[in-house]
Design a protein around this motif. Structure first.
Motif, PDB file in Angstrom:
ATOM      1  N   SER A 206     148.436 -16.027  44.967  1.00  0.00           N
ATOM      2  CA  SER A 206     147.117 -16.064  44.318  1.00  0.00           C
ATOM      3  C   SER A 206     146.025 -15.529  45.232  1.00  0.00           C
ATOM      4  CB  SER A 206     146.770 -17.494  43.903  1.00  0.00           C
ATOM      5  OG  SER A 206     147.697 -17.987  42.973  1.00  0.00           O
ATOM      6  N   SER A 207     146.172 -15.761  46.541  1.00  0.00           N
ATOM      7  CA  SER A 207     145.123 -15.360  47.476  1.00  0.00           C
ATOM      8  C   SER A 207     145.012 -13.847  47.627  1.00  0.00           C
ATOM      9  CB  SER A 207     145.362 -16.009  48.843  1.00  0.00           C
ATOM     10  OG  SER A 207     146.500 -15.441  49.484  1.00  0.00           O
ATOM     11  N   ILE A 208     146.061 -13.113  47.306  1.00  0.00           N
ATOM     12  CA  ILE A 208     146.002 -11.645  47.426  1.00  0.00           C
ATOM     13  C   ILE A 208     146.371 -10.962  46.101  1.00  0.00           C
ATOM     14  CG2 ILE A 208     146.434 -11.601  49.916  1.00  0.00           C
ATOM     15  CD1 ILE A 208     149.362 -10.962  49.316  1.00  0.00           C
ATOM     16  N   ALA A 209     146.281 -11.711  45.003  1.00  0.00           N
ATOM     17  CA  ALA A 209     146.685 -11.177  43.700  1.00  0.00           C
ATOM     18  C   ALA A 209     145.688 -10.135  43.194  1.00  0.00           C
ATOM     19  CB  ALA A 209     146.814 -12.311  42.693  1.00  0.00           C
ATOM     20  N   ASP A 210     146.216  -9.206  42.393  1.00  0.00           N
ATOM     21  CA  ASP A 210     145.372  -8.267  41.668  1.00  0.00           C
ATOM     22  C   ASP A 210     145.888  -8.194  40.233  1.00  0.00           C
ATOM     23  OD1 ASP A 210     147.643  -6.611  41.706  1.00  0.00           O
ATOM     24  OD2 ASP A 210     146.965  -5.514  43.466  1.00  0.00           O
ATOM     25  N   ASN A 211     145.425  -7.226  39.477  1.00  0.00           N
ATOM     26  CA  ASN A 211     145.817  -7.132  38.066  1.00  0.00           C
ATOM     27  C   ASN A 211     147.290  -6.803  37.869  1.00  0.00           C
ATOM     28  OD1 ASN A 211     143.208  -7.687  37.245  1.00  0.00           O
ATOM     29  ND2 ASN A 211     142.609  -5.530  37.140  1.00  0.00           N
ATOM     30  N   ASN A 212     147.945  -6.367  38.929  1.00  0.00           N
ATOM     31  CA  ASN A 212     149.363  -5.990  38.831  1.00  0.00           C
ATOM     32  C   ASN A 212     150.289  -7.050  39.426  1.00  0.00           C
ATOM     33  OD1 ASN A 212     148.785  -3.380  37.697  1.00  0.00           O
ATOM     34  ND2 ASN A 212     148.088  -2.758  39.731  1.00  0.00           N
ATOM     35  N   THR A 213     149.771  -8.252  39.614  1.00  0.00           N
ATOM     36  CA  THR A 213     150.558  -9.341  40.203  1.00  0.00           C
ATOM     37  C   THR A 213     150.931 -10.359  39.140  1.00  0.00           C
ATOM     38  OG1 THR A 213     149.358  -9.079  42.290  1.00  0.00           O
ATOM     39  CG2 THR A 213     150.607 -11.107  42.001  1.00  0.00           C
ATOM     40  N   LEU A 214     152.183 -10.758  39.138  1.00  0.00           N
ATOM     41  CA  LEU A 214     152.657 -11.808  38.230  1.00  0.00           C
ATOM     42  C   LEU A 214     153.536 -12.754  39.032  1.00  0.00           C
ATOM     43  CD1 LEU A 214     153.111 -13.051  35.388  1.00  0.00           C
ATOM     44  CD2 LEU A 214     155.024 -11.457  35.110  1.00  0.00           C
ATOM     45  N   PHE A 215     153.169 -14.034  39.031  1.00  0.00           N
ATOM     46  CA  PHE A 215     153.949 -15.035  39.765  1.00  0.00           C
ATOM     47  C   PHE A 215     154.636 -15.967  38.772  1.00  0.00           C
ATOM     48  CE2 PHE A 215     154.731 -19.087  41.787  1.00  0.00           C
ATOM     49  CZ  PHE A 215     155.294 -18.711  43.002  1.00  0.00           C
ATOM     50  N   ARG A 216     155.906 -16.251  39.036  1.00  0.00           N
ATOM     51  CA  ARG A 216     156.652 -17.191  38.196  1.00  0.00           C
ATOM     52  C   ARG A 216     157.408 -18.173  39.073  1.00  0.00           C
ATOM     53  NH1 ARG A 216     159.297 -12.963  33.793  1.00  0.00           N
ATOM     54  NH2 ARG A 216     157.445 -12.728  32.473  1.00  0.00           N
ATOM     55  N   LYS A 217     157.224 -19.454  38.786  1.00  0.00           N
ATOM     56  CA  LYS A 217     158.033 -20.472  39.458  1.00  0.00           C
ATOM     57  C   LYS A 217     159.470 -20.395  38.923  1.00  0.00           C
ATOM     58  CE  LYS A 217     155.301 -24.008  38.435  1.00  0.00           C
ATOM     59  NZ  LYS A 217     154.768 -25.385  38.442  1.00  0.00           N
ATOM     60  N   ALA A 218     160.405 -20.796  39.735  1.00  0.00           N
ATOM     61  CA  ALA A 218     161.817 -20.716  39.350  1.00  0.00           C
ATOM     62  C   ALA A 218     162.122 -21.642  38.186  1.00  0.00           C
ATOM     63  CB  ALA A 218     162.706 -21.052  40.541  1.00  0.00           C
ATOM     64  N   THR A 219     162.788 -21.093  37.184  1.00  0.00           N
ATOM     65  CA  THR A 219     163.303 -21.856  36.054  1.00  0.00           C
ATOM     66  C   THR A 219     164.795 -21.581  35.965  1.00  0.00           C
ATOM     67  OG1 THR A 219     161.208 -21.684  34.841  1.00  0.00           O
ATOM     68  CG2 THR A 219     163.168 -22.216  33.562  1.00  0.00           C
ATOM     69  N   ALA A 220     165.586 -22.635  35.808  1.00  0.00           N
ATOM     70  CA  ALA A 220     167.042 -22.484  35.824  1.00  0.00           C
ATOM     71  C   ALA A 220     167.681 -23.142  34.612  1.00  0.00           C
ATOM     72  CB  ALA A 220     167.618 -23.087  37.103  1.00  0.00           C
ATOM     73  N   SER A 221     168.860 -22.649  34.255  1.00  0.00           N
ATOM     74  CA  SER A 221     169.637 -23.218  33.136  1.00  0.00           C
ATOM     75  C   SER A 221     170.395 -24.440  33.643  1.00  0.00           C
ATOM     76  CB  SER A 221     170.601 -22.171  32.577  1.00  0.00           C
ATOM     77  OG  SER A 221     169.893 -21.058  32.095  1.00  0.00           O
ATOM     78  N   VAL A 222     169.667 -25.541  33.736  1.00  0.00           N
ATOM     79  CA  VAL A 222     170.202 -26.779  34.299  1.00  0.00           C
ATOM     80  C   VAL A 222     169.894 -27.931  33.350  1.00  0.00           C
ATOM     81  CG1 VAL A 222     169.933 -28.458  36.175  1.00  0.00           C
ATOM     82  CG2 VAL A 222     170.019 -26.017  36.703  1.00  0.00           C
ATOM     83  N   LYS A 223     170.865 -28.812  33.155  1.00  0.00           N
ATOM     84  CA  LYS A 223     170.687 -30.020  32.346  1.00  0.00           C
ATOM     85  C   LYS A 223     171.326 -31.190  33.087  1.00  0.00           C
ATOM     86  CE  LYS A 223     171.829 -32.107  27.866  1.00  0.00           C
ATOM     87  NZ  LYS A 223     172.637 -31.953  26.628  1.00  0.00           N
TER      88      LYS A 223
END
Length: 612
Positions: A206-223
């Motif tokens: 976030s501190s160096i983001a621009d319009n071309n930055t996309l951050f995603r937290k890890a999501t996994a197929s876990v139950k």
């Protein structure tokens, strides 16, 4: 007390292992001897095959046969953290690629090993479980390449049907107790909000983001702390249906045609017994991006000269079969930290970790070791949260030469070392490889040439990812945890940058100086600032060609628009479709498994409502 906890944990693990193998694989749909005729025959019980078998057998009047070359998956494939445990074992095809011309110089024979799952669930049972739907432009690109009807808007209803969401960052616990979200077969787990490493990564991005930055937290197929891929979500719940048969230890060899209509499938059971199963409606190839083109070619569909050379009967000449292979490459960049917030081998093998996992379905073992991903333009960085690496466990599965592996990970075998790896990659690589055959016998390995880094664009794209990692590590959030890059150091690349082993480790031996009483009274001299090393681009390009390895996303070898039409029907024949990642005309931006699930959901509807 600690010894008692350890013994209890080991006992629970052993009991779980025994129970799993005794009861998990007993279902009436597994058959030893198949019938002679079925309405649908699905070749390959991987991600797509599991979805299709479940959906097509919903009609009790329809007989479905699912064949799979492998046997039941081992116990450790269920544990999210131990995904690599199955690689190069009986549940992995372990394809060895040809010696690469433009990459893999740090691997034995310059030959990458490409893991592919072999058993119910396929590669979905040995991957890192990461969920994502790519980017909208991925699907628009498919349309431009001639594969229509598979845009993100076309697939959204099937994202919802399969996962209960259209988001790549999601937790199934967010679903209301009633409704389509709760009914979705696939279950997702978002990385814990209290994970400090992902928090730092997100703040830095976030501190160096621009319009071309996309951050995603890890999501996994876990139950409930266990792997929950297509096998668990789709196939396992329906393995008591009388109209569904599953045949393990059986390879699909080739399709027999009569007047260009598929009439039967030749199968090889237990590597020695050849049989022929007849089909009323369709044969669906879901054998994966490396095996599906092999079956196509052995069936007489593929490049004319190749089929003639193999002395096979030509059914339909198609020069695109086996071409267009694409995959992501990852270069690991090791970063050490001073805070105890990463996953280390010492933590993984502690009694408390076993206790957390087997009694509470939580802890380090219950989630893959990935914190998140940052997309920036055409590059991406995944944060792999393992701080310590084991040469014994990891070197062989990547086929690294011993010294190259040690040069990549300067603190290998230090089980308590805190740190992580940035995996630098290019989300839309332009290099294209191929799958071909040198013999018509299935006992002769197929010829896989990924042709990694043939296009200079891919190298430049990965260099940009590495520079992004360098920039992220220099931000305040990462510096607050003492982050420091330890650049890979290969002898072959040192002509471009004189980087010593001492500079890599940062460990400088100094003689201990005994201070005299008068010296102690003097004002302390401030410590000099740590030197930050930054390699030139030429060095990074050399390291990429030396040590980048597969991202396990091989696809594209029976591309939509070239080999199959918009309804997944193989062109110029009747009664054959393909549904697996081989139909991707171009790459999905990183994780493809969830996309394959949604596409297979749509494919089931297409098959039921579109005549072949």
């Amino acid at each position: 007390m600690a010894v008692l906890s350890y013994l209890v944990s080991v006992l629970v693990a052993c009991v779980s292992y025994v129970v799993y193998h005794k009861y998990a694989n007993v279902y009436s749909s597994f058959v030893a001897k198949p019938d002679k005729r079925y309405d649908y025959i699905i070749v390959g019980a991987g991600t797509a095959g599991c979805v299709l078998a479940s959906r097509l057998s919903e009609n009790p009047e329809v007989k479905v046969l699912l064949i799979e070359a492998g046997d039941h998956m081992g116990y450790f494939t269920k544990i999210p953290l131990t995904a690599t445990a199955a690689q190069q074992g009986p549940n992995d095809w372990s394809f060895r690629a040809t010696s690469q011309k433009y990459s893999s110089f740090g691997l034995w024979n310059q030959s990458p090993i490409i893991p592919r799952g072999k058993g119910p669930g396929g590669s979905g049972q040995i991957n890192f479980l990461l969920h994502g739907f790519g980017l909208p432009e991925d699907y628009n690109r498919w349309s431009r390449l001639g594969f229509k009807g598979w845009t993100m808007d076309d697939l959204k209803p099937y994202f919802l049907k399969a996962f209960g969401t259209v988001r790549s960052e999601f937790d199934s616990d967010m679903c209301p107790p009633k409704g389509f979200c709760a009914k979705a077969p696939m279950k997702l787990k978002l990385i814990d909000d209290h994970d400090e490493l992902v928090t730092v990564f997100k703040q830095a991005s976030s501190s160096i983001a621009d319009n071309n930055t996309l951050f995603r937290k890890a999501t996994a197929s876990v139950k409930d702390g266990s792997r929950h891929q297509a096998y668990d979500a789709y196939l396992k719940p329906v393995l008591t249906r009388a109209n569904l048969h599953v045949l393990l230890g059986t390879q699909g060899i080739s399709i027999r045609f009569e007047n260009k209509r598929a009439s039967s499938l030749y199968i090889l059971r237990d590597h020695r017994n050849l049989d022929n199963i007849f089909v009323n409606k369709e044969i669906i190839l879901s054998a994966g991006s490396l095996k599906t083109p092999q079956i196509m070619i052995l069936s007489g569909i593929g490049p004319r000269n190749l089929i003639n050379r193999l002395r096979l009967n030509l059914i339909s000449a198609n020069e695109h079969v086996g071409q267009n292979l694409h995959d992501h490459l990852n270069l690991p960049i090791y970063v050490s930290i001073k805070q105890p917030i990463s996953v280390t081998l010492a933590k993984v093998f502690s009694p408390s970790t076993l206790w957390d996992y087997y009694l509470q379905n939580s802890g380090y073992l219950a989630f893959p070791p990935v914190a998140g991903v940052e997309y920036h333009n055409s590059s991406a960085l995944m944060l792999f949260s393992m701080g310590s690496t084991s040469e014994r466990l990891l070197r062989g599965i990547s086929n690294y030469r011993p010294q190259v592996f040690r040069d990549l990970f300067p603190f290998l075998n230090d089980t308590v070392k805190e740190g992580f790896m940035f995996l630098a990659t290019c989300v839309q690589p332009r290099s294209r490889g191929s799958v071909t055959l040198k013999d018509s016998s299935t006992s002769v390995p197929i010829v896989v040439d990924p042709n990694y880094l043939h296009r200079e664009y891919d190298v430049k794209c990965m260099v940009k990812a590495i520079r992004r990692a360098e920039k992220l590590v220099s931000t305040k959030p990462f510096q607050s945890i003492g982050a420091r890059i330890h650049w890979p150091r290969s002898e072959r690349c040192l002509t471009f940058w004189n980087y010593t082993k001492q500079e890599q480790t940062g460990l400088v031996k100094r003689r201990k100086k005994i201070k005299s009483p008068s010296e102690k009274k003097l004002k302390e001299v401030p410590k000099p600032k740590r030197i930050v090393y930054s390699p030139p681009d030429a060095y990074l390009e050399c390291m990429i060609r030396e040590a980048a390895v597969t991202g396990h996303h091989v696809a594209g070898t029976c591309a939509g628009g070239k080999v199959v039409d918009d309804y997944l029907r193989v062109k110029n024949v009747i009664g054959v479709r393909i549904m697996d990642a081989s139909v991707f005309p171009s790459p999905i931006s990183l994780y493809p498994n969830s996309v394959v699930v949604a596409m297979a959901e749509k494919a089931a509807d297409v098959i039921r409502h579109t005549p072949n």
